[in-house]
Design an enzyme around this catalytic site. Structure first.
Site, PDB file in Angstrom:
ATOM      1  N   ASP A 190       0.893  -1.154   0.000  1.00  0.00           N
ATOM      2  CA  ASP A 190       0.000   0.000   0.000  1.00  0.00           C
ATOM      3  C   ASP A 190       0.933   1.206   0.000  1.00  0.00           C
ATOM      4  OD1 ASP A 190      -1.438   2.287   0.918  1.00  0.00           O
ATOM      5  OD2 ASP A 190      -3.053   0.948   1.465  1.00  0.00           O
ATOM      6  N   HIS A 191       0.934   1.959  -1.094  1.00  0.00           N
ATOM      7  CA  HIS A 191       1.983   2.979  -1.211  1.00  0.00           C
ATOM      8  C   HIS A 191       1.882   4.061  -0.135  1.00  0.00           C
ATOM      9  CE1 HIS A 191      -1.008   5.399  -3.466  1.00  0.00           C
ATOM     10  NE2 HIS A 191      -0.251   6.436  -3.171  1.00  0.00           N
ATOM     11  N   HIS A 253      -5.891   2.829   1.584  1.00  0.00           N
ATOM     12  CA  HIS A 253      -5.159   4.019   2.038  1.00  0.00           C
ATOM     13  C   HIS A 253      -5.779   4.669   3.281  1.00  0.00           C
ATOM     14  CE1 HIS A 253      -3.294   3.255  -1.673  1.00  0.00           C
ATOM     15  NE2 HIS A 253      -4.034   4.010  -2.448  1.00  0.00           N
TER      16      HIS A 253
HETATM   17  C1  BG6 Z   1      -4.123   5.149  -5.839  1.00  0.00           C
HETATM   18  C2  BG6 Z   1      -5.503   5.265  -6.446  1.00  0.00           C
HETATM   19  O1  BG6 Z   1      -4.010   3.952  -5.125  1.00  0.00           O
HETATM   20  O2  BG6 Z   1      -3.901   6.248  -4.967  1.00  0.00           O
HETATM   21  C3  BG6 Z   1      -5.612   6.566  -7.204  1.00  0.00           C
HETATM   22  O3  BG6 Z   1      -5.744   4.174  -7.318  1.00  0.00           O
HETATM   23  C4  BG6 Z   1      -5.268   7.733  -6.311  1.00  0.00           C
HETATM   24  O4  BG6 Z   1      -6.928   6.722  -7.736  1.00  0.00           O
HETATM   25  C5  BG6 Z   1      -3.938   7.507  -5.607  1.00  0.00           C
HETATM   26  O5  BG6 Z   1      -5.198   8.888  -7.114  1.00  0.00           O
HETATM   27  C6  BG6 Z   1      -3.723   8.575  -4.551  1.00  0.00           C
HETATM   28  O6  BG6 Z   1      -2.425   8.507  -4.065  1.00  0.00           O
HETATM   29  P1  BG6 Z   1      -1.717   9.799  -3.470  1.00  0.00           P
HETATM   30  O7  BG6 Z   1      -0.393   9.278  -2.986  1.00  0.00           O
HETATM   31  O8  BG6 Z   1      -1.603  10.776  -4.605  1.00  0.00           O
HETATM   32  O9  BG6 Z   1      -2.588  10.306  -2.382  1.00  0.00           O
END
Ligand code: BG6
Length: 504
Positions: A190-191, A253
């Protein structure tokens, strides 16, 4: 992340095998991160990168392709010497899960390469493919024995998001993978957990003595978790229309943020203990009935508007989106956590696309001080007390409190104390994946999702998924692109006598 000597520990020698090597994710995140790790001298001593190309591709062509991507997406100027060193590690091998024989060949080619490069048989299989590829690839790797940990070598499987599309599919994928490997071999990415500001929630809570005593229902009125984006759906229409804001963002997230904020203090800073506490709190989210879910949620879809200087058409006219789509591009939920720390404290979550601002933050709203003492003064109201953890684009922590306005009478005003990362630390620009990839290589899975957490997350959102599916058009709000979302999202809080925190 767990290891104190993080900056100095070199990962074991290994083969880094990428499925989806010509895809967007590899170009945008994986290769730039490997480049940054190479620049920091944090790649293994003996290392090879194996790109799995479905149609087959000469290694030289793959290197050119990766270099092109690197020049486009690297987070810092690409130095020829480092790029050369990295790309020298790259070999292309053809394999396609639809052709099982190709995996037998992959096995023998990989073993030869490993012997040549003396990587000791340690392997990391990175599934940077669409989710439909996860199980078929893992099945083939398992069948030919590439995932078996033997001879003292480790074998790891890195799985990208989305992990399932609902509780049943996430369970099925876990079951399937856990037939092939054990939990400690799986790294579910999960990034959000690669973000410094997200990792800092743990440090803020548990490396300081002053927050934990008030981190409970006696002092906290409610918690707000906001992930607002300015971007619309862009070219991802087909994925997004089948997914929606809830599935795309909440069980992964937003729940990462929620679990870090709400978990009990882990007794030790190790992967097992930290992940167990996170799983525990996710499992304590009250499972709502579908009727409750409808009452405690708002979903919206954007219609044409302007964001900054550019116009955005209706969501429904995005390429690859059903013109009658009822997919939500905005979701707001009210959740409660059934445990002693949080009973009665609502957690309000909201996320959406095509909004006027980009903002990711967690705001802790403390209970109001008793007003009685000020009743005989000119003070009419007290400002709200918030502790705000800014994740992006503001990276820092803000404490909001009341102070006396200078002058002969007692008047108060809300002020803020602010900590900004950039005022204290000079971090090299990075993708946010470096820590995650590095952790996969050193075998630290603290920042990865465990099967039980993933399933607990889906379980908590499942009633919303079901209820919204049944409701269809009914109850779906619209909001103008560039606005701050559907007005009903504000009502979700006003009916509880609360309001969303305004941006500073
Ligand atoms: C991704 C989603 O996992 O996370 C995207 O698939 C979203 O739709 C993105 O834009 C948001 O990541 P961050 O790091 O820009 O908040």
């Amino acid at each position: 992340m767990a290891n104190g000597s993080y900056e100095y520990q070199k990962p074991d020698s290994c083969a880094f095998v990428i499925f989806g090597v010509t895809g967007d994710l590899t170009h945008r995140l994986v290769m730039p991160s490997l480049y940054n790790l190479a620049a920091a001298n944090l790649l293994p001593e003996r290392f090879c990168i194996v790109g799995i190309a479905r149609g087959g591709m000469p290694s030289e062509k793959l290197r050119e392709n990766l270099l092109e991507g690197l020049r486009k997406f690297a987070t810092r100027p690409v130095e020829d010497e480092i790029a050369k060193r990295l790309l020298q590690c790259v070999t292309s091998i053809e394999a396609d899960p639809k052709d099982p024989d190709s995996f037998d060949q992959l096995k023998s080619r990989l073993e030869k390469l490993e012997a040549n490069r003396e990587t000791g048989g340690n392997r990391l299989f990175y599934l940077a493919t669409p989710p439909s590829g996860f199980a078929p690839i893992a099945r083939q790797l398992g069948r030919v024995g590439l995932l078996r940990e033997d001879g003292g070598a480790w074998r790891r499987l890195v799985v990208e998001k989305p992990f399932g599309t609902d509780l049943a599919s996430a369970k099925a994928l876990n079951d399937e993978l856990l037939k092939l490997v054990t939990e400690h071999q799986i790294y579910r990415i999960d990034h959000y957990l690669g973000k410094e500001t997200v990792q800092n929630i743990l440090v803020l809570r548990f490396a300081n003595g002053m927050f934990e005593p008030i981190w409970n229902r006696h002092h906290i009125d409610h918690v707000q978790i906001t992930v607002e984006e300015k971007l619309g759906v862009g070219t991802r229409g087909s994925f997004y229309d089948a997914t929606g804001a809830l599935r795309d963002m909440v069980p992964n997230h937003l729940f990462q943020l929620l679990s870090l904020v709400a978990m009990e203090p882990p007794a030790r800073f190790d992967a097992h203990t930290v992940r167990s506490e996170k799983a525990e709190v996710l499992a304590a989210i009250q499972i709502q009935s579908e009727a409750e879910a409808l009452q405690n949620s708002v979903r919206g879809q954007y219609i044409a508007g302007r964001i900054g200087d550019s116009g955005l058409p209706d969501y429904r006219s995005t390429r690859d989106v059903n013109p009658e789509s009822t997919t939500e591009t905005y979701a707001a939920l009210k959740l409660t956590i059934d445990n002693w720390r949080w009973a009665g404290v609502p957690f309000y979550l909201r996320t959406g696309k095509a909004l006027g601002l980009k903002r990711t933050e967690v705001a802790i709203k403390f209970r109001q001080a008793p007003f009685a003492m000020f009743s005989c003064t000119p003070v009419e109201t007290l400002a709200e007390n918030y502790l705000v953890m800014g994740i992006e684009p503001t990276q820092g922590i803000t404490l909001q409190f009341n102070t006396k306005v200078p002058g002969p009478t007692v008047r108060t005003d809300g002020v803020q104390m602010k900590f900004n990362y950039k005022d204290y630390f000079q971090a090299e620009p990075a993708t946010g994946y470096e820590t995650l990839i590095y952790d996969c290589m050193i075998g630290d899975n603290m920042l990865f999702q465990r099967a039980d957490s993933v399933e607990a997350g889906w379980k908590a959102v499942q009633p919303f998924i079901e209820a919204w599916k049944k409701a269809g058009h009914h109850g779906l709000q619209t909001y103008t692109a560039g606005s701050d979302g559907p007005t009903a999202a504000a009502e979700l809080l006003t009916r509880d006598g609360r309001s969303w925190r305004k941006l500073d």
